[in-house]
Write a protein that holds these residues in place. Structure first.
Motif, mmCIF file in Angstrom:
data_model
loop_
_atom_site.group_PDB
_atom_site.id
_atom_site.type_symbol
_atom_site.label_atom_id
_atom_site.label_comp_id
_atom_site.label_asym_id
_atom_site.label_seq_id
_atom_site.Cartn_x
_atom_site.Cartn_y
_atom_site.Cartn_z
ATOM 1 N N MET A 1 0.821 -1.193 0.000
ATOM 2 C CA MET A 1 0.000 0.000 0.000
ATOM 3 C C MET A 1 0.867 1.260 0.000
ATOM 4 S SD MET A 1 -3.118 0.750 -0.098
ATOM 5 C CE MET A 1 -4.349 1.874 0.345
ATOM 6 N N LYS A 2 1.996 1.185 0.682
ATOM 7 C CA LYS A 2 2.875 2.346 0.742
ATOM 8 C C LYS A 2 3.454 2.670 -0.640
ATOM 9 C CE LYS A 2 6.217 4.308 3.839
ATOM 10 N NZ LYS A 2 7.008 4.125 5.026
ATOM 11 N N GLN A 3 3.718 1.597 -1.413
ATOM 12 C CA GLN A 3 4.238 1.819 -2.762
ATOM 13 C C GLN A 3 3.213 2.535 -3.626
ATOM 14 O OE1 GLN A 3 5.408 -2.056 -4.177
ATOM 15 N NE2 GLN A 3 7.561 -1.430 -4.185
ATOM 16 N N HIS A 4 1.957 2.187 -3.477
ATOM 17 C CA HIS A 4 0.912 2.846 -4.251
ATOM 18 C C HIS A 4 0.839 4.334 -3.916
ATOM 19 C CE1 HIS A 4 -0.653 -0.752 -6.082
ATOM 20 N NE2 HIS A 4 -0.718 -1.366 -4.891
ATOM 21 N N ALA A 5 0.963 4.657 -2.648
ATOM 22 C CA ALA A 5 0.925 6.068 -2.247
ATOM 23 C C ALA A 5 2.104 6.823 -2.838
ATOM 24 C CB ALA A 5 0.917 6.179 -0.729
ATOM 25 N N LEU A 6 3.278 6.186 -2.878
ATOM 26 C CA LEU A 6 4.458 6.829 -3.465
ATOM 27 C C LEU A 6 4.270 7.027 -4.966
ATOM 28 C CD1 LEU A 6 7.342 5.005 -1.580
ATOM 29 C CD2 LEU A 6 6.630 7.379 -1.314
ATOM 30 N N LEU A 7 3.714 6.025 -5.637
ATOM 31 C CA LEU A 7 3.475 6.156 -7.078
ATOM 32 C C LEU A 7 2.447 7.236 -7.373
ATOM 33 C CD1 LEU A 7 3.456 2.437 -8.285
ATOM 34 C CD2 LEU A 7 5.134 4.209 -8.823
ATOM 35 N N ILE A 8 1.405 7.276 -6.573
ATOM 36 C CA ILE A 8 0.384 8.313 -6.756
ATOM 37 C C ILE A 8 0.993 9.689 -6.574
ATOM 38 C CG2 ILE A 8 -1.709 9.317 -5.749
ATOM 39 C CD1 ILE A 8 -2.621 6.404 -5.213
ATOM 40 N N ARG A 9 1.815 9.854 -5.559
ATOM 41 C CA ARG A 9 2.457 11.149 -5.321
ATOM 42 C C ARG A 9 3.397 11.503 -6.471
ATOM 43 N NH1 ARG A 9 5.705 12.216 0.128
ATOM 44 N NH2 ARG A 9 5.884 10.001 -0.224
ATOM 45 N N LEU A 10 4.136 10.506 -6.973
ATOM 46 C CA LEU A 10 5.051 10.743 -8.090
ATOM 47 C C LEU A 10 4.271 11.204 -9.323
ATOM 48 C CD1 LEU A 10 7.840 10.513 -9.496
ATOM 49 C CD2 LEU A 10 7.227 8.137 -10.001
ATOM 50 N N TYR A 11 3.192 10.512 -9.668
ATOM 51 C CA TYR A 11 2.398 10.884 -10.840
ATOM 52 C C TYR A 11 1.706 12.229 -10.641
ATOM 53 C CZ TYR A 11 3.239 6.342 -12.937
ATOM 54 O OH TYR A 11 3.839 5.253 -13.489
ATOM 55 N N ARG A 12 1.267 12.488 -9.433
ATOM 56 C CA ARG A 12 0.643 13.781 -9.146
ATOM 57 C C ARG A 12 1.655 14.909 -9.358
ATOM 58 N NH1 ARG A 12 -1.910 13.363 -3.885
ATOM 59 N NH2 ARG A 12 -3.549 12.316 -5.041
#
Length: 94
Positions: A1-12
């Motif tokens: 789940m933490k990886q998803h949050a990092l990816l979302i932040r990166l794409y944002r």
């Protein structure tokens, strides 16, 4: 789940960067458009001055050639910026 949050932040962050770039290009487009408008007004003022004075009329030809060249350069830059805006807009939408 933490990886998803990092990816979302990166794409944002990438989308925000693309939006900033698009906004910068749109400001450049507006500035060039304003310069073209101001140059048109300047040309009209010079035409009126040339019509009113014989001395100004002799110098108007050189001014007109330079003004037409400048206007063409501004229009070319405007077209390039418009193309870059389309590309940036596509990047934001992607």
């Amino acid at each position: 789940m933490k990886q998803h949050a990092l990816l979302i932040r990166l794409y944002r962050n990438q989308v925000d960067e693309a939006r900033r770039d698009l906004a910068d290009l749109e400001r450049m487009h507006a500035a060039l458009d304003a310069q073209i408008g101001a140059l048109g007004q300047e040309i009209e003022a010079e035409q009126q001055a040339a019509a009113a004075s014989g001395e100004a009329a002799t110098a108007y030809g050189a001014y007109a050639a330079q003004a037409v060249n400048r206007r063409d350069n501004l229009k070319q830059s405007l077209a390039e910026i418009a193309h870059r805006i389309e590309t940036a807009n596509d990047a934001v939408l992607d």
